[in-house]
Scaffold this motif. Structure first.
Motif, short mmCIF file in Angstrom:
data_model
loop_
_atom_site.label_atom_id
_atom_site.label_comp_id
_atom_site.label_asym_id
_atom_site.label_seq_id
_atom_site.Cartn_x
_atom_site.Cartn_y
_atom_site.Cartn_z
N GLU A 43 0.84 -1.20 0.00
CA GLU A 43 0.00 0.00 0.00
C GLU A 43 0.87 1.25 0.00
O GLU A 43 0.60 2.20 -0.71
CB GLU A 43 -0.93 -0.02 1.23
N ASP A 44 1.91 1.24 0.82
CA ASP A 44 2.82 2.38 0.84
C ASP A 44 3.56 2.45 -0.49
O ASP A 44 4.04 1.44 -1.00
CB ASP A 44 3.85 2.24 1.97
N ASP A 87 -1.74 -1.94 7.39
CA ASP A 87 -0.40 -1.39 7.24
C ASP A 87 -0.25 -0.27 8.26
O ASP A 87 -1.06 0.67 8.28
CB ASP A 87 -0.20 -0.82 5.82
N ASP A 101 1.08 2.99 9.83
CA ASP A 101 1.68 4.25 9.39
C ASP A 101 1.94 5.12 10.60
O ASP A 101 1.17 5.11 11.56
CB ASP A 101 0.74 4.98 8.41
N ASP A 149 -3.57 1.87 7.67
CA ASP A 149 -4.46 1.56 6.55
C ASP A 149 -5.02 0.15 6.68
O ASP A 149 -4.27 -0.81 6.85
CB ASP A 149 -3.70 1.67 5.24
CA LIG Z 1 0.23 3.08 4.36
#
Ligand SMILES: [Ca+2]
Ligand SMILES: [Ca+2]
Length: 107
Positions: free
Chosen positions: A15-16, A62, A64, A72
């Protein structure tokens, strides 16, 4: 009582952007694995077992850092006790542009 065996997690796309995700898994509201750094086209062993009654809700996040950027949620896989004894299964997490595959079994 059925037991969910989480075997491994494969990341096709994080995702990042431009770096690894910091992935963790939550089953029925409890974190069972991670945080672990994982990048595109990498796999990680999970090797966790979770007892459940009728269904298990597996969520991938995820992590962050930063005040304005919450972790996320990359998807949810729901597993029922009727999957017991049916061998290895695959579940997908594809929210927010990510692409992960979870390998699991219900015994
Ligand atoms: Ca992220
Ligand atoms: Ca992250």
């Amino acid at each position: 009582m059925p037991k969910l065996k989480l075997k491994s997690l494969y990341c096709e796309t994080t995702e990042d952007s431009g770096g690894p995700d910091e992935a963790y898994l939550i089953v029925n509201g409890e974190q069972v694995w991670g945080t672990q750094s994982i990048n595109d086209r990498e796999g990680r062993p999970v090797d966790k077992e979770v007892d459940f009654s009728t269904s298990a809700e597996i969520k991938l996040y995820d992590e962050d850092t930063g005040i304005f950027d919450k972790d996320d949620h990359l998807g949810t896989v729901t597993v029922g006790s009727d999957m017991a004894g049916k061998g290895e299964q695959q579940g997908k997490f594809t929210d927010d542009g990510a692409n992960y595959t979870l390998y699991y079994e219900v015994v």
